[in-house]
Every structure is written in C-alpha cells, then in structure tokens.
Design a protein around this motif. Structure first.
Motif, PDB file in Angstrom:
ATOM      1  N   GLY A 193      61.063  19.638  56.856  1.00  0.00           N
ATOM      2  CA  GLY A 193      59.975  20.611  56.834  1.00  0.00           C
ATOM      3  C   GLY A 193      59.492  20.896  55.426  1.00  0.00           C
ATOM      4  N   GLN A 194      60.429  20.933  54.472  1.00  0.00           N
ATOM      5  CA  GLN A 194      60.042  21.151  53.077  1.00  0.00           C
ATOM      6  C   GLN A 194      59.235  19.974  52.542  1.00  0.00           C
ATOM      7  OE1 GLN A 194      63.684  21.922  51.026  1.00  0.00           O
ATOM      8  NE2 GLN A 194      63.926  23.989  51.884  1.00  0.00           N
ATOM      9  N   VAL A 195      59.591  18.755  52.948  1.00  0.00           N
ATOM     10  CA  VAL A 195      58.816  17.574  52.534  1.00  0.00           C
ATOM     11  C   VAL A 195      57.389  17.670  53.087  1.00  0.00           C
ATOM     12  CG1 VAL A 195      58.622  15.062  52.744  1.00  0.00           C
ATOM     13  CG2 VAL A 195      60.866  16.114  52.351  1.00  0.00           C
ATOM     14  N   GLN A 196      57.294  18.045  54.358  1.00  0.00           N
ATOM     15  CA  GLN A 196      55.977  18.186  54.986  1.00  0.00           C
ATOM     16  C   GLN A 196      55.130  19.230  54.254  1.00  0.00           C
ATOM     17  OE1 GLN A 196      55.996  18.944  59.252  1.00  0.00           O
ATOM     18  NE2 GLN A 196      54.203  20.270  59.041  1.00  0.00           N
ATOM     19  N   ASN A 197      55.731  20.377  53.937  1.00  0.00           N
ATOM     20  CA  ASN A 197      54.981  21.434  53.246  1.00  0.00           C
ATOM     21  C   ASN A 197      54.523  20.971  51.858  1.00  0.00           C
ATOM     22  OD1 ASN A 197      55.341  23.156  55.404  1.00  0.00           O
ATOM     23  ND2 ASN A 197      57.199  24.087  54.544  1.00  0.00           N
ATOM     24  N   GLU A 198      55.381  20.200  51.180  1.00  0.00           N
ATOM     25  CA  GLU A 198      55.019  19.734  49.846  1.00  0.00           C
ATOM     26  C   GLU A 198      53.865  18.741  49.915  1.00  0.00           C
ATOM     27  OE1 GLU A 198      57.217  17.909  45.865  1.00  0.00           O
ATOM     28  OE2 GLU A 198      58.394  18.685  47.533  1.00  0.00           O
ATOM     29  N   ILE A 199      53.919  17.824  50.901  1.00  0.00           N
ATOM     30  CA  ILE A 199      52.833  16.844  51.044  1.00  0.00           C
ATOM     31  C   ILE A 199      51.541  17.551  51.469  1.00  0.00           C
ATOM     32  CG2 ILE A 199      52.041  14.890  52.427  1.00  0.00           C
ATOM     33  CD1 ILE A 199      54.912  13.891  52.502  1.00  0.00           C
ATOM     34  N   THR A 200      51.691  18.520  52.372  1.00  0.00           N
ATOM     35  CA  THR A 200      50.506  19.269  52.817  1.00  0.00           C
ATOM     36  C   THR A 200      49.847  20.002  51.657  1.00  0.00           C
ATOM     37  OG1 THR A 200      51.501  19.559  54.991  1.00  0.00           O
ATOM     38  CG2 THR A 200      49.687  21.038  54.417  1.00  0.00           C
ATOM     39  N   GLY A 201      50.676  20.656  50.839  1.00  0.00           N
ATOM     40  CA  GLY A 201      50.122  21.415  49.736  1.00  0.00           C
ATOM     41  C   GLY A 201      49.515  20.563  48.653  1.00  0.00           C
ATOM     42  N   LYS A 202      49.952  19.309  48.556  1.00  0.00           N
ATOM     43  CA  LYS A 202      49.460  18.460  47.471  1.00  0.00           C
ATOM     44  C   LYS A 202      48.336  17.535  47.888  1.00  0.00           C
ATOM     45  CE  LYS A 202      51.275  15.758  43.623  1.00  0.00           C
ATOM     46  NZ  LYS A 202      52.456  15.209  42.990  1.00  0.00           N
ATOM     47  N   ILE A 203      48.336  17.072  49.150  1.00  0.00           N
ATOM     48  CA  ILE A 203      47.359  16.051  49.577  1.00  0.00           C
ATOM     49  C   ILE A 203      46.464  16.572  50.695  1.00  0.00           C
ATOM     50  CG2 ILE A 203      47.116  13.753  50.581  1.00  0.00           C
ATOM     51  CD1 ILE A 203      49.764  13.029  49.248  1.00  0.00           C
ATOM     52  N   CYS A 204      47.044  17.141  51.746  1.00  0.00           N
ATOM     53  CA  CYS A 204      46.285  17.464  52.958  1.00  0.00           C
ATOM     54  C   CYS A 204      45.485  18.765  52.870  1.00  0.00           C
ATOM     55  CB  CYS A 204      47.228  17.546  54.155  1.00  0.00           C
ATOM     56  SG  CYS A 204      48.115  16.003  54.474  1.00  0.00           S
ATOM     57  N   VAL A 205      45.807  19.609  51.901  1.00  0.00           N
ATOM     58  CA  VAL A 205      45.169  20.911  51.855  1.00  0.00           C
ATOM     59  C   VAL A 205      43.653  20.839  51.659  1.00  0.00           C
ATOM     60  CG1 VAL A 205      45.442  21.236  49.350  1.00  0.00           C
ATOM     61  CG2 VAL A 205      45.421  23.230  50.878  1.00  0.00           C
ATOM     62  N   SER A 206      43.183  19.749  51.039  1.00  0.00           N
ATOM     63  CA  SER A 206      41.737  19.597  50.791  1.00  0.00           C
ATOM     64  C   SER A 206      41.014  18.909  51.952  1.00  0.00           C
ATOM     65  CB  SER A 206      41.508  18.791  49.505  1.00  0.00           C
ATOM     66  OG  SER A 206      42.099  17.514  49.611  1.00  0.00           O
ATOM     67  N   CYS A 207      41.781  18.497  53.000  1.00  0.00           N
ATOM     68  CA  CYS A 207      41.198  17.786  54.147  1.00  0.00           C
ATOM     69  C   CYS A 207      40.809  18.802  55.230  1.00  0.00           C
ATOM     70  CB  CYS A 207      42.176  16.763  54.689  1.00  0.00           C
ATOM     71  SG  CYS A 207      41.568  15.842  56.135  1.00  0.00           S
ATOM     72  N   ASP A 208      39.669  18.591  55.856  1.00  0.00           N
ATOM     73  CA  ASP A 208      39.199  19.511  56.897  1.00  0.00           C
ATOM     74  C   ASP A 208      40.058  19.434  58.150  1.00  0.00           C
ATOM     75  OD1 ASP A 208      37.187  20.270  55.196  1.00  0.00           O
ATOM     76  OD2 ASP A 208      35.738  18.837  56.030  1.00  0.00           O
ATOM     77  N   MET A 209      40.713  18.274  58.374  1.00  0.00           N
ATOM     78  CA  MET A 209      41.531  18.086  59.585  1.00  0.00           C
ATOM     79  C   MET A 209      42.995  18.506  59.400  1.00  0.00           C
ATOM     80  SD  MET A 209      39.403  16.984  61.792  1.00  0.00           S
ATOM     81  CE  MET A 209      40.477  16.377  63.054  1.00  0.00           C
ATOM     82  N   CYS A 210      43.263  19.142  58.297  1.00  0.00           N
ATOM     83  CA  CYS A 210      44.667  19.462  57.973  1.00  0.00           C
ATOM     84  C   CYS A 210      45.331  20.288  59.074  1.00  0.00           C
ATOM     85  CB  CYS A 210      44.736  20.207  56.640  1.00  0.00           C
ATOM     86  SG  CYS A 210      46.411  20.731  56.194  1.00  0.00           S
ATOM     87  N   GLN A 211      44.664  21.321  59.512  1.00  0.00           N
ATOM     88  CA  GLN A 211      45.277  22.208  60.490  1.00  0.00           C
ATOM     89  C   GLN A 211      45.481  21.516  61.826  1.00  0.00           C
ATOM     90  OE1 GLN A 211      43.182  25.899  60.852  1.00  0.00           O
ATOM     91  NE2 GLN A 211      44.673  26.798  62.291  1.00  0.00           N
ATOM     92  N   VAL A 212      44.567  20.612  62.178  1.00  0.00           N
ATOM     93  CA  VAL A 212      44.672  19.893  63.450  1.00  0.00           C
ATOM     94  C   VAL A 212      45.798  18.867  63.410  1.00  0.00           C
ATOM     95  CG1 VAL A 212      43.448  18.384  65.077  1.00  0.00           C
ATOM     96  CG2 VAL A 212      42.224  20.249  63.927  1.00  0.00           C
ATOM     97  N   CYS A 213      45.883  18.135  62.271  1.00  0.00           N
ATOM     98  CA  CYS A 213      46.872  17.029  62.167  1.00  0.00           C
ATOM     99  C   CYS A 213      48.313  17.535  62.248  1.00  0.00           C
ATOM    100  CB  CYS A 213      46.671  16.264  60.867  1.00  0.00           C
ATOM    101  SG  CYS A 213      45.130  15.311  60.830  1.00  0.00           S
TER     102      CYS A 213
END
Length: 609
Positions: A193-213
């Motif tokens: 879960g920590q890996v996921q949060n780190e990747i989300t905060g660094k790469i996915c946060v700027s993507c519009d589909m982040c919340q859906v994915c």
C-alpha cells in the motif's frame, strides 16, 4: 577472639588441676599435658606458669623437682628442634616428652633402694606420656579451632545469591531482545500500500483517471498488484504484466521504473533491518550465555566446608604440625564431582616449600592433591592463598608439526593447548580460509576468543556460539575460519570433540585407527550454526591426531581419510612430537615435496599416572 580466650583460661585451669592426678606414684599427666599445650598455644609462658603453679600446690618437693627438670628439658629440646627445622611436629614433641621424663625417672631412681621395678614403671610412664601428647595435640586443636570452620562458610550464601540476581537480570534482557519482531522475507500488504501511495503521489496524481484507476474493482488495480508481485519476486516486471499495463495506462513505463526503484530501496532497507534483527538475536544469545555462566558460578561449586569440618580440622592440624598456620579454609565439590580446597596460609617463621604443605593437605584429605598451576612455590610469614585440586588419573603429552604454504609469509593455521582448572585438557586448531596474513589473523582471533571464553568458565558449546556471534558481527566477507576442538577429561579419560567446518580427527588405538568427520559450515558464515559434538572413551596409550584441511586435500587419493588412517597406523612411535612430524613427512611424499596449502598436525598421547 573472646571464645578462644575463654577456652585458653579453661585449659590453663585444667593444667593446674591435672597436677593432682597421681598414677602409681607418678604424675605423667603433668609433662604430657604441658607438652601438648606448649606446642599448641601461642602463650607458651602462661602454659609453663600454670603448670608450675599446680605443681607447687599439689606435689611434694621430690616430684616437683623431677617434673620441673623434665619440663625444662622438654622446653630446651623443643626449641632446639624449632631452631633447626623452624617447627616442632607433634610426634617429635611426644617422643621428646616421653624420653626426657623416662630418663629423668631412671636417673633419679638409680640410688634408690626400691628394687628394679622402677625401670618398668619409668618406661611405661614414658609410653603413656607419648600416647597422651600425640592424642592431646589433636584434641586441643579441635577445641581451639573447631568452630572457626563453621564461621568461615557463612558468607558464601550471600555471594551465591548476588550472582543469581545478576543472572536473572541478564535473562530478562535476553527475553526483551527475543520478543522483538523477526525479519520478513516478503513485503506485507501495508508495504504494498505504501508503494502504491508513493507511485500515486509521484506519477498518477496529475492524471484525470487517477481516482478511477485505483478503485479496488478497477482492472488496473488488480493488474498493479500482479505487477508488484513479479517485481518483488524477480527484481523486474514480467513482460506479460508490463504489456497489459501499457494497454490500460499511458504512464505504464514510468510506473514500472518507479516501482522497480522503490522495491530495490525496500530490499536494501529490509536487508539492513534483518541484519539488525540478527544482531539482536546474537546479543540475546550472548546475554543468555552471561546468565548461564553466572548461574554456573553460583552453583558450580558445592560448599562442603561444614559437612567435612572434621576432615578440614585434620588438614589444619597436620599443616600446623609442619609449621603452616591456616587462617581461612574452604572445601568445594565441583560439578564433575572433584574436590577443590582453597586455603589462606602462612608459616610460623621463615619460608617453607609448598611441597611440604601439599603433603599435609593430601594426608589430611586422604587423597592426592596438587596445587593450582599459578600457585607460588614458597610460603612465607605473610598470608597467601593456595588452591589445591584433586589430582587427575591421566596426563597428556602434546606434539605439533606444521608447514607454511609455498611462497607464503605466515601460516593461516593457528592452534592452542590449554589445561583448564576442571581437569580438562583442550586441543584447539583453527584453519583460516586461504593463506597468508589475513588468514592467520582470522584464525588467531578465533583461537584467542576460544581460550578466553573457556578460561572464563563457559561450556564448550557456549564458547563456540559466542565466538561465532562475535565473528558474524565483525562482518568481514569471505574470511572464515574452522574450529577443531578436543576436550579430554583427565579424571575419566573421556574426550569430547567439537568440529565446525573442520577436517577429520583421528584416534589411534591399540586395535586400529578411528576417524571422526564433520560437515558443518565454518565460523562466521551464519549466526545459526550447527555444532557437531561427539564423545569417545580413551584408554591408556591412545593418541589423538588433529589435522588442518591442507593435510588431507593434497593427498590426491580417492579416500584421503582412509589413507591418513593408514599413515598414522604405520608410524610405530609413542612420542607425540615424532608422530606429528612423521605424519607430515609421509604427506609430503604424496605431494611431491610441494606445500600447496598450510599444513598443521596436532597430536596428544594420553597415559595413566
């Protein structure tokens, strides 16, 4: 001191009263009691005064003269003996008292008209005096010093309880380290879960589909979990999952690279954390060992001082009879059932050899005792501590032969011969991996640690584990050492063998050669180690042969241990040094005269005394 003073006064009063005791017109108790009291008491002139007061009160003039002259002669001869030998033994004093009194009786009756019966009476009086003095010296010693032995042992219980309290504290510390969590081989769900949060905060946060994915019912969420498992397992993403992720996400390559980087960092952190936990476990083992040695010190010696007070009184009397004054004495029984006598002793005057004191101790205890190897050879007027051990049944003689690898400066093999206080003879051989200075330093460290642990009183298994823990914590890679140890009980002749990555050990018996093998890893490889312990009964004339790896590896035969057994059996010698040298000479025939690795041979012969 008050009790002794009271006893002395009572003894002086008895000396006065004994002057009234008449036996067949003689007063034999006067010279007998006086002599026994004179060599037992420090206040000699008070002894003389008490006896003269009694004679003046109860004896006629003729008898007063006779026994007064006898006492003067006894004093003179005792002082002459002490001047020559520094001490007058009880039997010499008894002979002196009996002989002087008999001679004076015979001389005083030569002009008498009593007939020849006085000769028999005089001789019987002398014999009676001899017997009373011999017995009286022991009785007086018991009366004066019998209670001291009981007082000596009172402080031992307090010391034992303190050690047990210390041991309990170390056990508590050990349990605290053991309760700490163990290392994990796989990443937990929380870490994923920590890996996921780190990747989300660094790469996915700027993507519009982040919340859906990242919804749990999203296909990408499950695919991401499979991708993480493959990266954790193989260190890289499997192509199948990587391609599927590319079809769903435009940032797949960035996510994969970032996940690989995060897992590499986690792997490094986990390695350090597991190393820390390993060190904690090793520290817990060492704390357990410390607690064990403290409990062992508290219980290793059973104090027999009170139970054997009569025997110890006998030891004190015989020592005093030879001019040695014991101020403190303890008798212990060790865990192996053997006796140890600890004494604080001084001489009455001048210096005397420990040999005479040892003879008195051995005679008093009824068995052969030997002084501790660190004991002094002379005893003077200043009190000193002398420790005696029960003598062993067997003794050993050692031999060694070694060769250094061609073109090497020093040998990577180190060895030690050590005799412990508990009657065990230790042979220890360590082979440092490789050759040269580094291997020598490593094996030398192993030997030094083993010697210190064993001399401190640790058991062989505990000493090996603690030494291994120290080498693991030291953490030098690719530098390991073997341990080959033989512990021979010189009381029973039983040998214990401990091998950690070591070459074979051989026992040469009258009926043939026995080989002992080991398959364990060397020291320092892992804190979890296997110790191969084997016990063998040795007989009179048996020989132990321990060799380093270099001796067996270059025999160039299919069964090197069998060949070595044949070599040992073929050497007809009972000299351990010649046996070791002969083994190396035969091995060099197999190697063509070349020394391709460090070679060391240790030998020990065991014989009954």
């Amino acid at each position: 001191m008050k009790r002794i003073r009271t006893k002395e006064i009572i003894l002086y009063v008895l000396g006065i009263l004994f002057c009234k005791v008449e036996i067949a017109d003689c007063y034999p108790l006067i010279p007998a009691y006086f002599t026994a009291l004179y060599i037992s008491m420090e206040s000699r002139w008070l002894t003389l005064g008490a006896c003269f007061v009694g004679m003046a009160c109860f004896l006629p003039v003729t008898q007063l003269t006779k026994y007064g002259v006898a006492m003067a002669g006894i004093i003179l001869i005792i002082h002459l003996i002490e001047w020559v030998d520094k001490n007058c033994r009880a039997r010499y004093a008894a002979v002196t008292a009996g002989a002087v009194t008999t001679l004076i009786s015979l001389g005083g009756n030569l002009l008498s008209v009593k007939g020849r019966g006085y000769i028999t009476t005089s001789i019987l009086e002398g014999i009676f005096i001899f017997a009373v003095v011999s017995l009286g010296c022991r009785v007086l010693h018991m009366l004066l010093h019998g209670k001291e032995i009981m007082e000596i042992a009172k402080e031992e219980d307090r010391k034992e309880q303190r050690l047990l309290n210390y041991a309990e504290s170390f056990n508590g510390l050990s349990e605290a380290f053991v309760k700490m969590s163990a290392g994990q081989e796989k990443a937990s769900e929380e870490e994923i879960g920590q890996v996921q949060n780190e990747i989300t905060g660094k790469i996915c946060v700027s993507c519009d589909m982040c919340q859906v994915c990242w919804e749990k019912d999203s296909p990408i969420y499950g695919l991401f979990g499979s991708l993480m498992e493959s990266i954790e397992k193989f260190g890289r993403a499997e192509k199948e999952y990587e391609d599927r992720l590319r079809d769903c996400c435009p940032y797949a390559d960035d996510i994969t690279r970032e996940a690989v980087r995060i897992f590499e960092r986690m792997k490094v952190n986990a390695a350090w954390y597991n190393r820390l936990l390993s060190n904690r476990e090793m520290i817990a083992q060492q704390l357990d060992a410390m607690a064990f040695i403290m409990e062992d010190c508290a219980k290793d010696y059973e104090d027999l001082t009170l139970q054997e007070k009569n025997m110890l009184s006998q030891v004190r009397f015989l020592a005093k009879d030879r001019g040695f004054l014991i101020s403190n004495i303890h008798l212990y029984q060790k865990q192996n059932g053997r006796l140890q006598l600890v004494t604080t002793v001084r001489t009455k005057a001048g210096c005397q050899p420990v040999k005479e004191y040892r003879e008195a101790v051995s005679r008093g205890m009824g068995k052969t005792m030997i002084q501790h190897k660190d004991s002094r050879n002379l005893i003077g007027i200043e009190p000193c501590k002398i420790v005696f051990e029960e003598d062993t049944k067997y003794h050993t003689i050692h031999g060694v032969a070694r060769l250094t690898k061609d073109e090497a400066v020093v040998s990577g093999d180190n060895f030690s011969f050590l005799e412990l206080e508990n009657g065990q003879d230790i042979l220890c051989l360590s082979d440092g991996m490789g050759s040269g200075i580094d291997a020598c330093k490593e094996s030398e460290t192993v030997i030094e640690l083993m010697e210190k642990f064993l001399e401190a009183g640790f058991s062989k298994e505990t000493a090996i584990r603690m030494m291994n823990s120290a080498m693991v914590i030291r953490g030098e890679e690719d530098i390991f050492s073997t341990i080959d140890m033989a512990a021979v009980d010189l009381y029973e002749g039983e040998a214990e063998f401990y091998k950690v990555g070591a070459a074979a050990t051989f026992i040469r018996r009258k009926e043939g050669v026995e080989c002992l093998l080991s398959t364990s890893l060397p020291v320092g490889v892992s804190y979890k180690m296997e110790i191969d312990g084997v016990k063998k009964q040795l007989e009179d004339g048996d020989f132990l042969v321990m060799v380093s790896d270099g001796v067996l590896e270059y025999l160039h035969v299919d069964e090197p241990e069998e060949t070595m057994g044949e070599i040992i059996e073929s050497l007809d010698t009972n000299n351990p040094g010649r046996l070791a040298k002969g083994i190396l000479e035969r091995v060099m025939l197999y190697t063509g005269g070349k020394v391709m690795d460090d070679m060391t041979v240790l030998t020990a012969g065991i014989w009954e005394k």
